[in-house]
Scaffold this motif. Structure first.
Motif, PDB file in Angstrom:
ATOM      1  N   LEU A   1      65.803  62.751  20.950  1.00 22.49           N
ATOM      2  CA  LEU A   1      66.024  62.474  19.525  1.00 22.49           C
ATOM      3  C   LEU A   1      67.018  61.331  19.350  1.00 22.49           C
ATOM      4  N   LEU A   2      68.103  61.352  20.085  1.00 18.29           N
ATOM      5  CA  LEU A   2      69.100  60.291  20.005  1.00 18.29           C
ATOM      6  C   LEU A   2      68.470  58.941  20.354  1.00 18.29           C
ATOM      7  N   ARG A   3      67.660  58.924  21.394  1.00 18.25           N
ATOM      8  CA  ARG A   3      66.999  57.682  21.821  1.00 18.25           C
ATOM      9  C   ARG A   3      66.032  57.185  20.738  1.00 18.25           C
ATOM     10  N   LEU A   4      65.314  58.107  20.095  1.00 20.29           N
ATOM     11  CA  LEU A   4      64.404  57.711  19.014  1.00 20.29           C
ATOM     12  C   LEU A   4      65.174  57.056  17.867  1.00 20.29           C
ATOM     13  N   PHE A   5      66.298  57.647  17.496  1.00 22.26           N
ATOM     14  CA  PHE A   5      67.137  57.081  16.437  1.00 22.26           C
ATOM     15  C   PHE A   5      67.578  55.660  16.799  1.00 22.26           C
ATOM     16  N   THR A   6      68.156  55.513  17.975  1.00 22.81           N
ATOM     17  CA  THR A   6      68.723  54.209  18.336  1.00 22.81           C
ATOM     18  C   THR A   6      67.642  53.163  18.596  1.00 22.81           C
ATOM     19  N   ASP A   7      66.538  53.555  19.195  1.00 24.34           N
ATOM     20  CA  ASP A   7      65.448  52.605  19.432  1.00 24.34           C
ATOM     21  C   ASP A   7      64.860  52.107  18.119  1.00 24.34           C
ATOM     22  N   ALA A   8      64.747  53.000  17.136  1.00 27.28           N
ATOM     23  CA  ALA A   8      64.201  52.593  15.836  1.00 27.28           C
ATOM     24  C   ALA A   8      65.136  51.604  15.141  1.00 27.28           C
TER      25      ALA A   8
END
Length: 191
Positions: free
Chosen positions: A62-69
């Motif tokens: 989830l953290l990676r999805l936030f930052t990648d977006a």
């Protein structure tokens, strides 16, 4: 025991959530979780540090999805709009996970230790979002304010989504919550 069956991690997570719902979080042991999943305690500890972490599996994703977006938002995108893209990515992550999320949230809500862990997870997301926004050239305090606002929108939208009376898609609830924030900020700035 079916140690060699696929998806041990998923089976352990499902077994833990079932047992937490049936017996309660504090009364459930790692041995019981492993047994329910058809695995050994040793296998449990290969996948999770403790029984608490079963509830927070997926936090890194989830953290990676936030930052990648945020990082992938088009150049020139306003900070809060980049955060909105992150909220859309988060909503996709939770597609088809409402029942699981509702049961998980009920366990977390019943225990102060787990609520604290949930707040730490949200703080980590805010910190990572701040860094991602700064990586886009957003200065302080705008980066931190946008990140914290995004996490607040996520938290409130998620709570609405797992609420028993809600059946709207998470993406819609997050957008509505973000719009409410924008309206409040607009009203405050106008005064």
């Amino acid at each position: 025991m079916g140690r060699w069956e696929p998806d041990a991690r998923g089976r352990l997570a499902a077994a833990a959530l079932e047992l937490y719902g049936e017996r309660g979080y504090e009364q459930t042991t790692v041995a019981e979780i492993a047994r329910r999943a058809g695995l050994t305690e040793r296998t449990f500890f290969r996948h999770y540090a403790d029984k608490r972490e079963v509830l927070f599996d997926g936090s890194d994703t989830l953290l990676r999805l936030f930052t990648d977006a945020v990082a992938g938002a088009p150049a020139g995108t306003a900070p809060l709009d980049a955060v909105a893209a992150a909220l859309d990515a988060a909503a996709e992550f939770f597609t088809d996970r409402r029942d699981h999320s509702r049961r998980r949230q009920a366990v977390i809500a019943a225990h102060a230790e787990l609520r604290e862990r949930e707040l730490i997870k949200l703080a980590s997301i805010a910190s990572a979002l701040t860094e991602a926004l700064m990586g886009r050239g957003v200065a302080q305090p705008a980066a931190a304010l946008s990140a914290e606002a995004g996490v607040a929108v996520f938290k409130i939208g998620f709570e609405r989504w797992v609420g028993a009376e809600e059946d709207a898609p998470m993406a819609r609830l997050l957008r509505e919550t973000l719009e409410a924030l924008r309206e409040i900020a607009g009203d405050e700035l106008a005064e």
